[in-house]
Enzyme design. Structure first.
Site, PDB file in Angstrom:
ATOM      1  N   GLU A 165      -5.666  15.490   0.835  1.00 46.17           N
ATOM      2  CA  GLU A 165      -4.670  15.547  -0.279  1.00 46.17           C
ATOM      3  C   GLU A 165      -4.004  16.755  -0.235  1.00 46.17           C
ATOM      4  OE1 GLU A 165      -6.594  12.589  -3.674  1.00 46.17           O
ATOM      5  OE2 GLU A 165      -6.977  14.723  -3.957  1.00 46.17           O
ATOM      6  N   GLU A 196      -9.219   6.828  -0.082  1.00 47.31           N
ATOM      7  CA  GLU A 196      -9.969   7.213  -1.529  1.00 47.31           C
ATOM      8  C   GLU A 196      -9.149   6.136  -2.514  1.00 47.31           C
ATOM      9  OE1 GLU A 196     -10.270  10.827  -3.263  1.00 47.31           O
ATOM     10  OE2 GLU A 196     -10.220  11.845  -1.369  1.00 47.31           O
TER      11      GLU A 196
END
Length: 479
Positions: free
Chosen positions: A181, A378
């Site tokens: 991320e 995710e």
């Protein structure tokens, strides 16, 4: 129902700092996650000007120190993943297990041996390891004494770390990602960049410099990996939140376009396309910065251009709405983002808006832009699970959430998107990154541990465990 590819990578995802524990065992050093206190106030505490990475156990609890004791129980957990039928398992290597302070010249052999065992345990069950090299686990020393990723010295430290783990494991591990991320630093640079107000987080020049240093480091990792084996797949990993304009007002439409560029695409544009995008000048100007304010060399830019990533890994939990003309709209929270409440969506227990259609849109947007394989690494629902007296957990809300998102994936495949796999987040309950809570559970497997550290850590299969088992067995046909 759409046919998923025969080699589709069904699995689950975790991060070392959130489940391993054993935070001082096997020669491991401290990481920035070890300094994050538990509880809903976690973000407020670390954004205080007084926060300086000091661990004060007289004042706070630190659930990441224990995690769910995966360090000692990984064989039990991987066996459960195998029972679900996992084709792959995404996990991270704790940098401070390999280089305890981050700046050593020689790695910690005991740390490497631990991941030897984890990888071999996966392969025993024909589970493909998918390894994130850096997942919110910067060695604490590199944040405290080097100032985090704004310091260009970290490029060499990361290159050494990446070279050690890639060289050690490349014959057994085909799939890798560089930085988890990476774009999350736009809103909260503590976890991805090791930046808090006391070491420069409030100066956006530091955030952009840190990103540049990570872009260079990512390219170096791709170079190392492809020199070891040209067939290694090394991806980036971005936090993606499909973004809508709240209405048809052209002002909001333009703001939505720019938010997509600035948040969803900027890091991917550099890592996938190999160059800074055309809107970089406009983006920097919003913070009073110029491109010349960044320390970038021609050699670094050439490296970024020469070694782009092979695929795009991304997280998707929710979408966001953009409204710039009013200030009295209801707001929502969620995955470092928040924003204006979308009246068409429902939210989770933690205020994250649930939008499976947004995932289909995200897949189309990313594939249209980059034309490289996508990997959803995710996705999941953080919720409060309540076991009955026999440890049964009827988590139909989680099944419903995942079912709708898998249907959206199928739709995107029909749209022509090249989708490699799907690893729902927190396939086993673990410590929440955003709040440090155990009560915010994502897993198919329940872990008997509460927010205060009480419990025996025994594992129990939730209803979703058996549901996901059938999903994988049927290759997505039985939902």
């Amino acid at each position: 129902m759409t046919e998923f590819p025969k080699d589709f990578l069904w699995g689950g995802a975790t991060a070392a700092n959130q489940l391993e524990g054993g935070y001082k065992e096997g020669g491991r050093g401290l990481s920035i996650a070890d300094a994050l206190p538990g509880g809903k106030e976690r973000f407020q505490i670390v954004q205080s000007p007084e926060f300086d990475w000091t661990i004060d156990e007289s004042k706070y609890k630190y659930p990441n120190h224990v995690g769910i004791d995966y360090y000692h129980r990984f064989k039990e957990d991987i066996k459960l993943f195998s029972e679900m039928g996992f084709k792959c398992y995404r996990f991270s290597i704790a940098w401070s297990r390999i280089f305890p302070n981050g700046d050593e010249t020689e790695p910690n052999e005991k740390g490497l041996e631990f991941y030897d065992q984890v990888i071999d345990e996966c392969l025993k069950y024909n589970i493909e390891p998918v390894i994130t090299i850096s997942h919110y686990e910067l060695p604490l020393n590199l944040a405290k004494n080097y100032g985090g990723w704004k310091n260009k010295k970290l490029i060499a430290f990361f290159e050494r770390f990446a070279k050690v783990v890639l060289t050690r494991y490349y014959k057994k591990v085909k799939y890798w990602m560089t930085f988890n991320e990476i774009n999350s630093a736009a809103h909260f640079p503590v976890m991805g960049q090791g930046l808090v107000p006391s070491n420069g987080a409030n100066d956006k020049r530091n955030v952009f410099q840190a990103w540049h240093n990570q872009f260079v480091s990512s390219a170096k990792a791709v170079k190392i990996g492809h020199e070891l084996d040209p067939n290694l797949q090394i991806g980036c990993m971005i936090l993606y939140a499909t973004t809508y304009s709240y209405d048809a007002n052209p002002v909001n439409q333009l703001a939505t376009l720019q938010q997509n560029q600035d948040f969803n695409f900027f890091c991917g544009d550099v890592q996938v396309r190999g160059q800074y995008p055309s809107y970089t000048k406009r983006l920097l100007a919003e913070y009073g910065l110029k491109i010349s304010d960044l320390d970038r060399t021609d050699e670094e830019l050439e490296l970024i251009k020469k070694y782009p990533v092979d695929y795009i890994g991304f997280s998707y939990y929710m979408s966001s709405a953009v409204e710039t003309t009013k200030k009295d709209n209801d707001t929502v929270s969620g995955n470092l983002l928040g924003g204006v409440k979308n009246p068409f969506l429902k939210a989770s227990d933690w205020g994250w808006q649930i939008d499976p259609t947004g995932l289909r849109i995200a897949l189309n947007q990313l594939y249209d832009r980059y034309q490289k394989p996508l990997f959803i690494v995710e996705n999941g629902l953080g919720a409060i699970d309540k076991p009955d007296a026999n440890h049964n957990i009827e988590d139909d809300y989680r099944i419903d959430y995942l079912k709708q998102h898998i249907q959206a994936m199928a739709g995107a495949i029909d749209d022509g998107v090249d989708l490699m796999g799907y690893t729902p987040w927190g396939c086993i309950d673990l410590v929440s990154a955003s709040t440090g809570e155990m009560s915010k559970r994502y897993g198919f497997i329940y872990v008997d541990l509460d927010d205060d550290g009480n419990g025996n850590m025994d594992r129990y299969k939730k209803k979703s465990f058996y549901w996901y088992q059938k999903v994988i067995e049927s290759n997505g046909q039985e939902l």
